[in-house]
Design an enzyme around this catalytic site. Sequence first.
Site, PDB file in Angstrom:
ATOM      1  CD1 TRP A 186      -2.784   1.686   0.614  1.00  0.00           C
ATOM      2  CD2 TRP A 186      -1.305   2.499   2.082  1.00  0.00           C
ATOM      3  NE1 TRP A 186      -3.152   2.979   0.912  1.00  0.00           N
ATOM      4  CE2 TRP A 186      -2.266   3.507   1.814  1.00  0.00           C
ATOM      5  CE3 TRP A 186      -0.275   2.795   2.974  1.00  0.00           C
ATOM      6  CZ2 TRP A 186      -2.227   4.770   2.400  1.00  0.00           C
ATOM      7  CZ3 TRP A 186      -0.218   4.052   3.570  1.00  0.00           C
ATOM      8  CH2 TRP A 186      -1.199   5.023   3.289  1.00  0.00           C
ATOM      9  CD  GLU A 227      -4.541  -1.615   2.030  1.00  0.00           C
ATOM     10  OE1 GLU A 227      -5.331  -1.095   2.836  1.00  0.00           O
ATOM     11  OE2 GLU A 227      -3.449  -2.110   2.376  1.00  0.00           O
ATOM     12  CE  LYS A 229      -6.711   5.985   2.993  1.00  0.00           C
ATOM     13  NZ  LYS A 229      -5.698   6.275   4.033  1.00  0.00           N
ATOM     14  CG  ASP A 260      -8.711  -0.854   4.625  1.00  0.00           C
ATOM     15  OD1 ASP A 260      -9.677  -0.236   5.114  1.00  0.00           O
ATOM     16  OD2 ASP A 260      -7.653  -1.034   5.243  1.00  0.00           O
ATOM     17  CG  HIS A 263      -8.511   1.939   2.047  1.00  0.00           C
ATOM     18  ND1 HIS A 263      -7.271   1.447   1.713  1.00  0.00           N
ATOM     19  CD2 HIS A 263      -8.360   2.477   3.289  1.00  0.00           C
ATOM     20  CE1 HIS A 263      -6.424   1.664   2.696  1.00  0.00           C
ATOM     21  NE2 HIS A 263      -7.062   2.283   3.666  1.00  0.00           N
ATOM     22  CG  HIS A 287      -6.139  -4.655   5.292  1.00  0.00           C
ATOM     23  ND1 HIS A 287      -5.154  -3.704   5.141  1.00  0.00           N
ATOM     24  CD2 HIS A 287      -5.493  -5.848   5.336  1.00  0.00           C
ATOM     25  CE1 HIS A 287      -3.970  -4.293   5.088  1.00  0.00           C
ATOM     26  NE2 HIS A 287      -4.157  -5.591   5.206  1.00  0.00           N
ATOM     27  CG  ASP A 295      -9.081   4.582   5.982  1.00  0.00           C
ATOM     28  OD1 ASP A 295      -9.557   3.596   6.552  1.00  0.00           O
ATOM     29  OD2 ASP A 295      -7.885   4.676   5.657  1.00  0.00           O
ATOM     30  CG  ASP A 297      -7.721   2.873   9.919  1.00  0.00           C
ATOM     31  OD1 ASP A 297      -7.876   1.787   9.343  1.00  0.00           O
ATOM     32  OD2 ASP A 297      -7.197   3.851   9.372  1.00  0.00           O
ATOM     33  CG  ASP A 327      -5.320  -1.397   8.478  1.00  0.00           C
ATOM     34  OD1 ASP A 327      -4.794  -0.823   9.456  1.00  0.00           O
ATOM     35  OD2 ASP A 327      -5.115  -1.048   7.303  1.00  0.00           O
TER      36      ASP A 327
END
Length: 420
Positions: A186, A227, A229, A260, A263, A287, A295, A297, A327
């Site tokens: 990433w 990955e 985004k 993800d 993302h 993820h 994003d 997390d 993640d």
Amino acid sequence: MTKPDIERNYEEAKKLYAKHGIDVDKALEKLAQIKISMHCWQGDDVRGFLNRGQELTGGISVTGNYPGAARTPQELRSDLEKAFSLIPGKHKVNLHAIYADTDERVELDELEPKHFQNWVDWAKEQGLGLDFNPTCFSHEKSKDGFTLSHPDPEIRRFWIDHCKASRKIGAYFGEQLGQTCVTNVWIPDGFKDTPVDRMAPRQRLKDALDEVFAEPLNPQFNLDAVESKLFGLGSEAYVVGSHEFYMGYGIQNDKLICLDAGHFHPTEVISNKLSSLALFTSGILLHVSRPMRWDSDHVVVLDDELIDIGRELVRHNLLGKTHIGLDFFDASINRVAAWVIGTRNTIKALLRAMLEPVEALKQAELEGDYTTRLALTEEFKTYPFGAVWDYYCEKHGVPVREEWIAEVKQYEREVLTKRG
């Protein structure tokens, strides 16, 4: 709850599920084979141990100052052990390159397997697998927002060499531990405002990736992933490695495509993408995170999207080709607790999906009996899934229900608060 209570509740739950042809014992056997890749960076707020003191870049932001962040590899491994002792099953640890455990002063593009030997030895002792990621952020050569797509060939060379070194480290992990390592690339590359030339950075990224992946590695030991985004802080207008870019690159070059949960656009969910991607790829990397408006997390909770991710993986038999990792990073709560909450919830989602009458639901849908489809789906929401989960935890020797909280609090008092 006592062990007899747990077993009695489990036997009663089995009878209810058996009426719909669901073999609960077999579901638990299948669940025990699934490995969740728990991310190391929750334990120290994505700081790592190379180049300590570097400012976080790449749009990464960790909020909070809860006491007890790991300061050394030994402390981080201790925290991981505590978390795993509260999670049923045997799993994996996901490392970033900045978590090298070495006294040697080494740059990212010079990393070798020897710089992670302590991690490998520990993983062998614990019966864990390891996954890996090149760290293309929080470095002086990433501060202007570009790495593998950088217009400066010397900077681009640095990041290419770092990613190539990371693949070799991943292959070493797989060979030494007998568990395939997923090495995921990433990068944060992008523009804060609208660019004139969207093509050139993507052409540079494609060429760089071609060089990174040029050396064939045994897929038994290492699998490559890429990955995407949608946007990031400092790259709101344009991200070089978009979903379309990596989906095309991954399919064309037989790489795992990483989805993800944070993302994509807030109206998108990755659960809806799995069945499409599975038709055209040899494997998928997940993820699992929890975005909140962006994003951000957050620690994974058992929400509708996590349940739907579990359903898609189970209903379409995708567990064999899907690698599941976590993640998120939250420094506002106990970091060990964050791991335990997120990992247990991910396993719960998979178990819950395994305890649904999938074939009956598919048949009702095929026959146009949407009444039965909706009614059964809703009724199963209150089936005794919790009794099965309690039994699974007890069987694996980990605390049942919220009993694990006391152990984390004790660890906090005896270990974490003494770190200063």
